[in-house]
Structures are given as C-alpha cells and as structure tokens.
Design an enzyme around this catalytic site. Structure first.
Site, PDB file in Angstrom:
ATOM      1  N   GLY A   1       0.942  -1.303  -0.149  1.00  0.00           N
ATOM      2  CA  GLY A   1      -0.023  -0.209  -0.114  1.00  0.00           C
ATOM      3  C   GLY A   1       1.058   1.363   0.357  1.00  0.00           C
ATOM      4  O   GLY A   1       1.384   1.803  -0.756  1.00  0.00           O
TER       5      GLY A   1
ATOM      6  N   SER B   1       7.027  -4.379  -1.814  1.00  0.00           N
ATOM      7  CA  SER B   1       6.185  -2.974  -1.516  1.00  0.00           C
ATOM      8  C   SER B   1       6.716  -2.408  -0.091  1.00  0.00           C
ATOM      9  O   SER B   1       7.446  -2.449   0.377  1.00  0.00           O
ATOM     10  CB  SER B   1       5.316  -3.027  -2.138  1.00  0.00           C
ATOM     11  OG  SER B   1       5.404  -1.488  -3.773  1.00  0.00           O
ATOM     12  N   TRP B   2       5.372  -1.719  -0.020  1.00  0.00           N
ATOM     13  CA  TRP B   2       5.514  -0.775   1.327  1.00  0.00           C
ATOM     14  C   TRP B   2       5.787  -2.039   2.130  1.00  0.00           C
ATOM     15  O   TRP B   2       6.142  -1.829   3.129  1.00  0.00           O
ATOM     16  CB  TRP B   2       4.029   0.063   1.438  1.00  0.00           C
ATOM     17  CG  TRP B   2       4.164   0.384   3.090  1.00  0.00           C
ATOM     18  CD1 TRP B   2       2.774  -0.148   3.792  1.00  0.00           C
ATOM     19  CD2 TRP B   2       4.302   1.030   3.630  1.00  0.00           C
ATOM     20  NE1 TRP B   2       3.081   0.246   4.532  1.00  0.00           N
ATOM     21  CE2 TRP B   2       4.038   1.203   4.908  1.00  0.00           C
ATOM     22  CE3 TRP B   2       6.027   2.083   3.101  1.00  0.00           C
ATOM     23  CZ2 TRP B   2       4.354   1.814   6.068  1.00  0.00           C
ATOM     24  CZ3 TRP B   2       5.955   2.525   4.233  1.00  0.00           C
ATOM     25  CH2 TRP B   2       5.572   2.635   5.774  1.00  0.00           C
TER      26      TRP B   2
ATOM     27  N   ASP C   1       9.291  -4.901 -13.070  1.00  0.00           N
ATOM     28  CA  ASP C   1       7.953  -3.601 -12.194  1.00  0.00           C
ATOM     29  C   ASP C   1       8.464  -1.782 -12.533  1.00  0.00           C
ATOM     30  O   ASP C   1       9.512  -1.283 -12.105  1.00  0.00           O
ATOM     31  CB  ASP C   1       8.924  -4.066 -10.779  1.00  0.00           C
ATOM     32  CG  ASP C   1       7.598  -3.930  -9.695  1.00  0.00           C
ATOM     33  OD1 ASP C   1       7.465  -2.345  -9.634  1.00  0.00           O
ATOM     34  OD2 ASP C   1       8.239  -4.059  -8.867  1.00  0.00           O
TER      35      ASP C   1
ATOM     36  N   HIS D   1       4.846  -5.481 -11.420  1.00  0.00           N
ATOM     37  CA  HIS D   1       5.222  -4.870  -9.834  1.00  0.00           C
ATOM     38  C   HIS D   1       3.892  -6.587  -8.817  1.00  0.00           C
ATOM     39  O   HIS D   1       3.581  -6.008  -7.839  1.00  0.00           O
ATOM     40  CB  HIS D   1       4.142  -4.078  -9.543  1.00  0.00           C
ATOM     41  CG  HIS D   1       4.421  -3.567  -7.826  1.00  0.00           C
ATOM     42  ND1 HIS D   1       5.776  -3.468  -7.656  1.00  0.00           N
ATOM     43  CD2 HIS D   1       3.175  -3.257  -6.847  1.00  0.00           C
ATOM     44  CE1 HIS D   1       5.182  -2.277  -6.124  1.00  0.00           C
ATOM     45  NE2 HIS D   1       4.379  -2.657  -5.862  1.00  0.00           N
TER      46      HIS D   1
END
Length: 311
Positions: free
Chosen positions: A37, A104-105, A251, A279
C-alpha cells in the site's frame, strides 16, 4: 482456500483495533507477511503461496486498513506505530522469533521493524522493496501521465511537480464522499495503467477503495514517516540473518535498483531478479520464485542455493 485456525482483533490502546488471522500449521515456522500500500490490507491469496503444512502464516491489516478499525482512520497512524503493532502482534501470538516478509510497502515496513527488533527475526523476505525516496514518489505523481489521470478532478494549480500529492491527501482527508470517490477512481485507473493491469474503471469506487487511498495519500504525503537513507544505513547494524530479495525486471512502480541497493547493505543476502514479472505479487514467475525461497527456508533455515549471493 484453507480457513484460518485463529482470527481476532487486537486493541492497540490508542484508538485502533488490528485485525489478524493465522493459517496453516499452529506448530509450524512462524511467517508474518506484511501487506503493501500503504492502505491496501492483507490479501488472503498470500496463503496460496505458502506451504501451510510447514508454516504458521500470520496476516494482519495495518492501522486504518480494511478489517482493522477505525477503517480509514488517520489519527495515531504512522510508520513508527505500525512497527510497534508488529511487535505487539508478535508478543500477543506468542511467537518467540519469526520469519518476516512483505511486498512493496510491506517490504519497507519489514525493514523498519528489523532495524528496531532484529533479534526477534529468523530472517527477511523482501519482494519489490519500496524505499519512499523522492524519486519514487515523483515517478508516480509528477508525470504528465499522472496529471492527465487527475485532470478532470484536480485544479490546474495542482497539476505540477510537488503539488498533486498534497492536494490529494487534503481532499481525501476532508472532502465530501462524491469527490473522494472520483479521486479514488482516477487513482485506481492511473495505478492500473502504470502496472499494466486491465482497466477496471467500470466498477464504481466503493468506500473501501476511498479508505485505501486516504491512508496511502496520508503516508506518501509525509514521505511514509521515514528517512530512506537513514533506513538503508541502519541495515548495516542488523544482526546476521538470512535475507531473500525478489524483484521483477519489468516493475514500473518500484525500481529494481532498490533491490540492488538493499543487497549491497545486507551482507549474505540473496537477490533474484524475476524475468518478465512486474509489480504484481501473483504473477506466475514471481509467485513461483517466492514459493521456492520459502520452501528452501523451511527445509534448510536459509536461502542458500536460491538467487544470487552478495558476499
């Protein structure tokens, strides 16, 4: 999908309640997987990527996200408190040590936790790490493609470098439901275009999507409440542990250079650049690479033989 063997809500003591669930073997190797996120919430599909006979998989929604309460809440919501929540959940669930992973986050948050609580970890699994650098944020918001996505909603004054993100954060935190819904729909469309995913614009944005982007805008507007250079520098002081890093070579959201930068700071870490993957965590090649890394760790307690090693 295999149902959770445990599910609950944990109060943080400052107005939030965290949803969590456990899957797989209650006596297996603890694996805490952090969602991306910020704001997205845990995808139960991650259980499909894990050997549930070997692992005790923990999923949780971060503050303000999806099943955690209050949904979309911005008060007492920043990275330092999310790190506290991981440790709070680890203790609540009685996990002495755990393998910590995220995409990711979620990978960023795993690194932030490791910098403060590295002794509690068996190792790290980092997919498509995001470092919240100005270049990453600018690559998403400060482009003509992005401004075009929001042109029908945002004033012309916001469609310039450094101006759109503050405007979005302010609107999502305080505007009426119709405006927030239009912003969420435009944000989703821009995100899908950047990731090369099919356009789902025909589906009207719901309150859950608005809450997701409200949280995300709050974090991104504040640089995710961290100093990227200080975070990377802190990795040099981590206790020795196995680390697997995966990144798709296609990505367009998080640059593969992030993965290589992290590997340089983590002696003994192993890196796999996944050909053809973007991604999406569930791209077949990315999903297979993650399964291989986790299976190897479950069997040997390390990532030896997987990916390329940095000495």
């Amino acid at each position: 999908m295999t149902p959770a063997f445990d599910e609950g809500q944990l109060a943080t003591g400052d107005g939030h309640r965290l949803w969590y669930a456990q899957y797989g073997n209650p006596h297996g190797l603890p694996l805490f997987w952090l969602h991306g996120g910020p704001g997205s919430g845990a995808s139960l599909r991650h259980a499909d990527l894990v050997d549930l006979a070997r692992f005790r998989l923990v999923l949780a929604d971060q503050r303000g996200c999806v099943r955690s309460q209050p949904a979309g809440g911005l008060e007492n919501n920043h990275t330092g408190l999310l790190v506290d929540d991981i440790e709070r959940l680890r203790r609540h669930l009685g996990m002495e040590r755990m393998l910590l992973g995220g995409g990711s986050w979620g990978a960023t948050l795993a690194l932030a936790y490791a910098a403060r609580h590295g002794d509690m970890l068996h190792g790290l699994v980092l997919r498509a790490p995001f470092l919240a650098t100005p270049a990453e944020l600018g690559g998403f918001f400060d482009t003509p493609q992005c401004w075009q996505a929001f042109a029908a909603i945002a004033p012309a004054s916001a469609l310039a470098p450094g101006r759109l993100l503050p405007w979005l954060a302010g609107q999502l935190a305080s505007s009426d439901a119709q405006t927030c819904s239009r912003i969420a729909g435009a944000w989703r469309g821009h995100e899908q275009a950047l990731e090369g995913r099919p356009n789902e614009a025909a589906e009207p944005p719901d309150e859950a999507l608005v809450q997701r982007y409200r949280i995300q805008a709050h974090y991104l507007h504040h640089g995710c409440f961290l100093d990227p250079d200080a975070l990377v520098e802190a990795l040099g002081s981590l206790p020795a542990m196995p680390v697997a890093i995966l990144h798709g070579d296609a990505d367009r959201v998080c640059p593969p250079a992030n993965a290589r930068r992290l590997q340089q700071r983590l002696p003994g870490s192993r890196l796999l650049i996944v050909a053809g993957a973007g991604h999406d965590p569930f791209h077949p090649a990315m999903a297979a690479a993650l399964r291989q890394a986790l299976d190897g760790f479950a069997a040997h307690g390390s990532f030896d033989g997987w990916g390329a090693c940095h000495g």
